[in-house]
Design a protein around this motif. Sequence first.
Motif, PDB file in Angstrom:
ATOM      1  N   ILE A 107       0.841  -1.216   0.000  1.00 38.10           N
ATOM      2  CA  ILE A 107       0.000   0.000   0.000  1.00 38.10           C
ATOM      3  C   ILE A 107       0.874   1.264   0.000  1.00 38.10           C
ATOM      4  N   PHE A 108       2.187   1.086  -0.141  1.00 36.39           N
ATOM      5  CA  PHE A 108       3.152   2.184  -0.253  1.00 36.39           C
ATOM      6  C   PHE A 108       3.084   3.144   0.939  1.00 36.39           C
ATOM      7  N   CYS A 109       2.950   2.549   2.110  1.00 37.00           N
ATOM      8  CA  CYS A 109       2.883   3.352   3.340  1.00 37.00           C
ATOM      9  C   CYS A 109       4.267   3.878   3.740  1.00 37.00           C
ATOM     10  N   GLY A 110       5.326   3.196   3.306  1.00 37.27           N
ATOM     11  CA  GLY A 110       6.687   3.650   3.609  1.00 37.27           C
ATOM     12  C   GLY A 110       7.240   3.213   4.957  1.00 37.27           C
ATOM     13  N   LEU A 111       6.485   2.423   5.712  1.00 37.65           N
ATOM     14  CA  LEU A 111       6.968   2.001   7.036  1.00 37.65           C
ATOM     15  C   LEU A 111       8.254   1.177   6.933  1.00 37.65           C
ATOM     16  N   CYS A 112       8.357   0.355   5.910  1.00 30.49           N
ATOM     17  CA  CYS A 112       9.568  -0.468   5.725  1.00 30.49           C
ATOM     18  C   CYS A 112      10.777   0.441   5.528  1.00 30.49           C
ATOM     19  N   SER A 113      10.596   1.466   4.720  1.00 30.06           N
ATOM     20  CA  SER A 113      11.677   2.401   4.438  1.00 30.06           C
ATOM     21  C   SER A 113      12.085   3.168   5.700  1.00 30.06           C
ATOM     22  N   ALA A 138       3.231   8.309  -4.689  1.00 25.89           N
ATOM     23  CA  ALA A 138       2.603   8.866  -5.894  1.00 25.89           C
ATOM     24  C   ALA A 138       2.824   7.967  -7.119  1.00 25.89           C
ATOM     25  N   GLU A 139       4.053   7.485  -7.263  1.00 22.48           N
ATOM     26  CA  GLU A 139       4.360   6.626  -8.431  1.00 22.48           C
ATOM     27  C   GLU A 139       4.078   5.155  -8.157  1.00 22.48           C
ATOM     28  N   ARG A 140       3.729   4.831  -6.906  1.00 22.92           N
ATOM     29  CA  ARG A 140       3.472   3.452  -6.487  1.00 22.92           C
ATOM     30  C   ARG A 140       4.682   2.559  -6.781  1.00 22.92           C
ATOM     31  N   THR A 141       5.871   3.040  -6.364  1.00 24.42           N
ATOM     32  CA  THR A 141       7.074   2.234  -6.574  1.00 24.42           C
ATOM     33  C   THR A 141       7.718   1.865  -5.237  1.00 24.42           C
ATOM     34  N   TRP A 142       8.340   0.720  -5.254  1.00 22.49           N
ATOM     35  CA  TRP A 142       9.080   0.197  -4.096  1.00 22.49           C
ATOM     36  C   TRP A 142      10.448  -0.204  -4.641  1.00 22.49           C
ATOM     37  N   THR A 184       6.865  -1.749  -9.417  1.00 25.88           N
ATOM     38  CA  THR A 184       5.738  -0.819  -9.503  1.00 25.88           C
ATOM     39  C   THR A 184       4.441  -1.565  -9.234  1.00 25.88           C
ATOM     40  N   GLY A 185       3.647  -1.003  -8.346  1.00 18.07           N
ATOM     41  CA  GLY A 185       2.388  -1.645  -7.988  1.00 18.07           C
ATOM     42  C   GLY A 185       1.342  -1.459  -9.062  1.00 18.07           C
ATOM     43  N   PRO A 186       0.330  -2.322  -9.060  1.00 17.83           N
ATOM     44  CA  PRO A 186      -0.753  -2.174 -10.038  1.00 17.83           C
ATOM     45  C   PRO A 186      -1.585  -0.934  -9.732  1.00 17.83           C
ATOM     46  N   GLU A 187      -2.291  -0.472 -10.744  1.00 20.53           N
ATOM     47  CA  GLU A 187      -3.182   0.676 -10.545  1.00 20.53           C
ATOM     48  C   GLU A 187      -4.240   0.313  -9.513  1.00 20.53           C
ATOM     49  N   PRO A 188      -4.561   1.248  -8.597  1.00 22.27           N
ATOM     50  CA  PRO A 188      -5.614   0.926  -7.638  1.00 22.27           C
ATOM     51  C   PRO A 188      -6.948   0.709  -8.344  1.00 22.27           C
TER      52      PRO A 188
END
Length: 124
Positions: free
Chosen positions: A46-52, A65-69, A110-114
């Motif tokens: 869900i690109f929350c960024g907690l891992c980062s 915004a870009e849904r990238t990890w 890159t994640g799929p489009e929501p």
Amino acid sequence: MSAFTITKMIAKSLIRGPDTRRYPAVPAKKTPQTRGHLVVEIEKCIFCGLCSMHCPADAIIVTKAERTWHIDRFRCIVCGGCVEYCPKDCLHLLPEYLPPQEKQQGETYTGPEPVGAQEAAPAS
Ligand code: SF4
Ligand code: SF4
């Protein structure tokens, strides 16, 4: 340490051979605790960024915004911290080691489009 002791150690090592492995020519030893590399199930992210935020090595970059990890494998110390913090259980440590790399390179997923994003977008 006496010269005799050192000579005995050298002789033992010569007979027994090295304790190290010539990886990757000889496969690495794996145990149930082996931490080989980190993988992401990007479709669950869900690109929350907690891992980062919790990565002690600054190995992960998340862009909502870009849904990238993105992961920098040269920085990752395979500690598993990010796995503990991910609220969606999409990070996993696998026991297999990745092949050695000569050049520093990251991997970007890159994640799929929501769901519903295409319908909501204005017509062009
Ligand atoms: S395993 Fe550890 S070092 Fe690697 S990305 Fe996760 S938190 Fe960072
Ligand atoms: S913590 Fe999990 S859900 Fe959040 S950005 Fe990282 S991988 Fe994605």
